[in-house]
Design a protein around this motif. Sequence first.
Motif, PDB file in Angstrom:
ATOM      1  N   GLY A 223      11.428   5.645 -26.213  1.00 24.91           N
ATOM      2  CA  GLY A 223      12.750   5.834 -26.788  1.00 24.91           C
ATOM      3  C   GLY A 223      13.742   4.757 -26.413  1.00 24.91           C
ATOM      4  O   GLY A 223      14.859   4.739 -26.935  1.00 24.91           O
ATOM      5  N   GLU A 224      13.365   3.848 -25.505  1.00 27.12           N
ATOM      6  CA  GLU A 224      14.262   2.778 -25.070  1.00 27.12           C
ATOM      7  C   GLU A 224      13.495   1.461 -25.056  1.00 27.12           C
ATOM      8  O   GLU A 224      12.521   1.310 -24.320  1.00 27.12           O
ATOM      9  N   SER A 225      13.912   0.497 -25.847  1.00 28.52           N
ATOM     10  CA  SER A 225      13.238  -0.797 -25.899  1.00 28.52           C
ATOM     11  C   SER A 225      13.646  -1.653 -24.705  1.00 28.52           C
ATOM     12  O   SER A 225      14.822  -1.708 -24.334  1.00 28.52           O
ATOM     13  N   ARG A 226      12.657  -2.346 -24.121  1.00 27.76           N
ATOM     14  CA  ARG A 226      12.913  -3.217 -22.977  1.00 27.76           C
ATOM     15  C   ARG A 226      12.235  -4.556 -23.199  1.00 27.76           C
ATOM     16  O   ARG A 226      11.236  -4.665 -23.903  1.00 27.76           O
ATOM     17  N   LEU A 227      12.793  -5.585 -22.558  1.00 25.22           N
ATOM     18  CA  LEU A 227      12.185  -6.905 -22.601  1.00 25.22           C
ATOM     19  C   LEU A 227      11.068  -6.997 -21.574  1.00 25.22           C
ATOM     20  O   LEU A 227      11.211  -6.512 -20.443  1.00 25.22           O
ATOM     21  N   GLY A 228       9.977  -7.631 -21.985  1.00 25.03           N
ATOM     22  CA  GLY A 228       8.878  -7.878 -21.076  1.00 25.03           C
ATOM     23  C   GLY A 228       8.309  -9.261 -21.308  1.00 25.03           C
ATOM     24  O   GLY A 228       8.676  -9.948 -22.264  1.00 25.03           O
ATOM     25  N   TRP A 229       7.391  -9.669 -20.426  1.00 24.36           N
ATOM     26  CA  TRP A 229       6.790 -10.987 -20.574  1.00 24.36           C
ATOM     27  C   TRP A 229       5.306 -10.930 -20.258  1.00 24.36           C
ATOM     28  O   TRP A 229       4.829 -10.059 -19.534  1.00 24.36           O
ATOM     29  N   GLY A 230       4.580 -11.860 -20.863  1.00 25.85           N
ATOM     30  CA  GLY A 230       3.152 -11.975 -20.628  1.00 25.85           C
ATOM     31  C   GLY A 230       2.719 -13.389 -20.944  1.00 25.85           C
ATOM     32  O   GLY A 230       3.544 -14.281 -21.194  1.00 25.85           O
ATOM     33  N   VAL A 231       1.405 -13.612 -20.926  1.00 22.71           N
ATOM     34  CA  VAL A 231       0.847 -14.930 -21.183  1.00 22.71           C
ATOM     35  C   VAL A 231      -0.271 -14.778 -22.204  1.00 22.71           C
ATOM     36  O   VAL A 231      -1.171 -13.952 -22.040  1.00 22.71           O
ATOM     37  N   LEU A 232      -0.201 -15.561 -23.276  1.00 25.09           N
ATOM     38  CA  LEU A 232      -1.236 -15.515 -24.294  1.00 25.09           C
ATOM     39  C   LEU A 232      -2.596 -15.856 -23.684  1.00 25.09           C
ATOM     40  O   LEU A 232      -2.740 -16.830 -22.954  1.00 25.09           O
ATOM     41  N   GLY A 233      -3.590 -15.045 -23.986  1.00 30.73           N
ATOM     42  CA  GLY A 233      -4.928 -15.284 -23.491  1.00 30.73           C
ATOM     43  C   GLY A 233      -5.183 -14.747 -22.096  1.00 30.73           C
ATOM     44  O   GLY A 233      -6.307 -14.810 -21.615  1.00 30.73           O
ATOM     45  N   SER A 234      -4.152 -14.214 -21.437  1.00 33.96           N
ATOM     46  CA  SER A 234      -4.324 -13.722 -20.079  1.00 33.96           C
ATOM     47  C   SER A 234      -4.862 -12.294 -20.089  1.00 33.96           C
ATOM     48  O   SER A 234      -4.619 -11.525 -21.022  1.00 33.96           O
ATOM     49  N   THR A 235      -5.577 -11.932 -19.036  1.00 34.59           N
ATOM     50  CA  THR A 235      -6.043 -10.552 -18.873  1.00 34.59           C
ATOM     51  C   THR A 235      -5.054  -9.710 -18.080  1.00 34.59           C
ATOM     52  O   THR A 235      -5.265  -8.515 -17.899  1.00 34.59           O
ATOM     53  N   LEU A 236      -3.974 -10.328 -17.600  1.00 35.91           N
ATOM     54  CA  LEU A 236      -2.969  -9.582 -16.838  1.00 35.91           C
ATOM     55  C   LEU A 236      -2.094  -8.765 -17.783  1.00 35.91           C
ATOM     56  O   LEU A 236      -1.907  -9.132 -18.941  1.00 35.91           O
ATOM     57  N   PRO A 237      -1.548  -7.657 -17.297  1.00 39.37           N
ATOM     58  CA  PRO A 237      -0.712  -6.820 -18.170  1.00 39.37           C
ATOM     59  C   PRO A 237       0.640  -7.455 -18.443  1.00 39.37           C
ATOM     60  O   PRO A 237       1.106  -8.327 -17.708  1.00 39.37           O
ATOM     61  N   VAL A 238       1.255  -7.003 -19.508  1.00 41.65           N
ATOM     62  CA  VAL A 238       2.642  -7.355 -19.777  1.00 41.65           C
ATOM     63  C   VAL A 238       3.514  -6.729 -18.704  1.00 41.65           C
ATOM     64  O   VAL A 238       3.306  -5.590 -18.298  1.00 41.65           O
ATOM     65  N   ARG A 239       4.518  -7.485 -18.237  1.00 43.59           N
ATOM     66  CA  ARG A 239       5.416  -6.984 -17.201  1.00 43.59           C
ATOM     67  C   ARG A 239       6.822  -6.795 -17.760  1.00 43.59           C
ATOM     68  O   ARG A 239       7.252  -7.561 -18.622  1.00 43.59           O
ATOM     69  N   PHE A 240       7.501  -5.801 -17.245  1.00 42.73           N
ATOM     70  CA  PHE A 240       8.856  -5.466 -17.696  1.00 42.73           C
ATOM     71  C   PHE A 240       9.794  -5.490 -16.493  1.00 42.73           C
ATOM     72  O   PHE A 240      10.134  -4.449 -15.929  1.00 42.73           O
ATOM     73  N   PRO A 241      10.241  -6.671 -16.064  1.00 44.90           N
ATOM     74  CA  PRO A 241      11.051  -6.776 -14.847  1.00 44.90           C
ATOM     75  C   PRO A 241      12.438  -6.177 -15.011  1.00 44.90           C
ATOM     76  O   PRO A 241      13.031  -6.213 -16.088  1.00 44.90           O
ATOM     77  N   GLU A 242      12.948  -5.654 -13.915  1.00 43.76           N
ATOM     78  CA  GLU A 242      14.303  -5.092 -13.924  1.00 43.76           C
ATOM     79  C   GLU A 242      15.351  -6.165 -14.189  1.00 43.76           C
ATOM     80  O   GLU A 242      16.425  -5.869 -14.711  1.00 43.76           O
ATOM     81  N   SER A 243      15.064  -7.413 -13.829  1.00 41.85           N
ATOM     82  CA  SER A 243      16.036  -8.480 -14.070  1.00 41.85           C
ATOM     83  C   SER A 243      16.278  -8.723 -15.555  1.00 41.85           C
ATOM     84  O   SER A 243      17.298  -9.306 -15.922  1.00 41.85           O
ATOM     85  N   LEU A 244      15.367  -8.274 -16.418  1.00 43.89           N
ATOM     86  CA  LEU A 244      15.564  -8.380 -17.865  1.00 43.89           C
ATOM     87  C   LEU A 244      16.052  -7.066 -18.470  1.00 43.89           C
ATOM     88  O   LEU A 244      15.997  -6.887 -19.690  1.00 43.89           O
ATOM     89  N   HIS A 245      16.538  -6.188 -17.623  1.00 40.61           N
ATOM     90  CA  HIS A 245      17.034  -4.895 -18.103  1.00 40.61           C
ATOM     91  C   HIS A 245      18.366  -4.569 -17.432  1.00 40.61           C
ATOM     92  O   HIS A 245      18.530  -3.518 -16.799  1.00 40.61           O
ATOM     93  N   PRO A 246      19.369  -5.458 -17.552  1.00 38.63           N
ATOM     94  CA  PRO A 246      20.666  -5.194 -16.931  1.00 38.63           C
ATOM     95  C   PRO A 246      21.405  -4.082 -17.672  1.00 38.63           C
ATOM     96  O   PRO A 246      21.320  -3.987 -18.905  1.00 38.63           O
ATOM     97  N   PRO A 247      22.117  -3.234 -16.967  1.00 42.49           N
ATOM     98  CA  PRO A 247      22.832  -2.145 -17.629  1.00 42.49           C
ATOM     99  C   PRO A 247      23.970  -2.662 -18.504  1.00 42.49           C
ATOM    100  O   PRO A 247      24.664  -3.620 -18.163  1.00 42.49           O
TER     101      PRO A 247
END
Length: 383
Positions: A223-247
């Motif tokens: 119900g709430e969209s957030r910014l996240g980051w990842g790397v194309l071709g990587s097996t690591l999960p997408v991350r959603f850091p708090e620094s990209l979610h300021p109130p």
Amino acid sequence: MTTAGRGSGSGAGCVITAGGAYAARLARAGDSWFPERWTLDGPEPYAVPLPGNQPEEPGTEVQPMADGRVLIRRPIEGRHAFSLLYPTGPGTGELPLGAVECPDEGTRLHLLPPAPCGERAYALAVGRRTTTVWLVAGGTFGPEYLAEIPGRCSGGVWLDRTGRMLALDREVGGRTKTIVVDLERGGEVSPLLQIAADSDDRLLLADPDSGLVLIRSDAPSPGESRLGWGVLGSTLPVRFPESLHPPDLALTPFASQPGKALLPEACAVALRIDGPFGTWVGVWRPADRRLHQLRAPDGWLAGSGLWTPEGVLRLPYATEAEPCGVAPLTAPLTAPPSYASSPSPSPSPSGEASTLVEPPRPAPTTPRPVPLQQAPLGRLVTK
């Protein structure tokens, strides 16, 4: 690379070529709008007006080409006419390219972001149930039909330096997922981003050199969209850091630093920040885990800008005193954050850079897979 300028619309913002040599926008003279080309690769930026025989109508889009001409899209009673504009001494030359017919009132057509090569331009016609990709400049005989995709698509991000792989956000069955369209294989479609079966996942920005991608998804917070980051071709999960979610702030990425091959965590990203006190600029790197908030120059054409490989962010602006200017901003480099003395987030920019630091998070008790699917990109992106 820049993602700014998915059509300038009613004179808002500007569009910059992938190479950074030219920009284009709709400028205003009184109550009228006219195209304007900016040259950015010289000692000083300068603007050349490209007015037509009459003022431009609302809904007109412009896009610069690598050779200095400006593509214009004019909606005219169920069709979209395309031309290339160029200066001819005191006047404006115009080369008509043809038109795309859209007789269905429910179809919306808009230009896609500038292609990496700068020699071609593409448009997306979004209908009630399908989406069509058109080559509107750089073809052989005017606008050329390329592919029809089931579903309603939006967005548009180039994933490589050749202009072959185009990422689109497709809505099917009430859910939005990012797909890849291979323009050299008849518009072949493959899945790219699917974090959870019931999430809406959109790709906002991709850097072809480092493979860094920024996405928007409601997977971590339904119900709430957030910014996240990842790397194309990587097996690591997408991350959603708090620094990209300021109130109380809305963040929109618009440019990434080129030349960071194999270094996605060192790739700087520029973001437009909208808050209760206006609009300003954010700079973020995965390795920093901080959002630096910087004051935008007066008259910034908000949401547009370009990184240099050296890490300087160039922001175009226009004021009455300086109708064509580019302000350089150097992103601060910081050591890894010390969480014991993390500063509080600033609700508005100050003269100095303020930071929003990502606090440590406890490890999840059970791993939750959030894959960034490789689709057909393994041969095109850095692992």
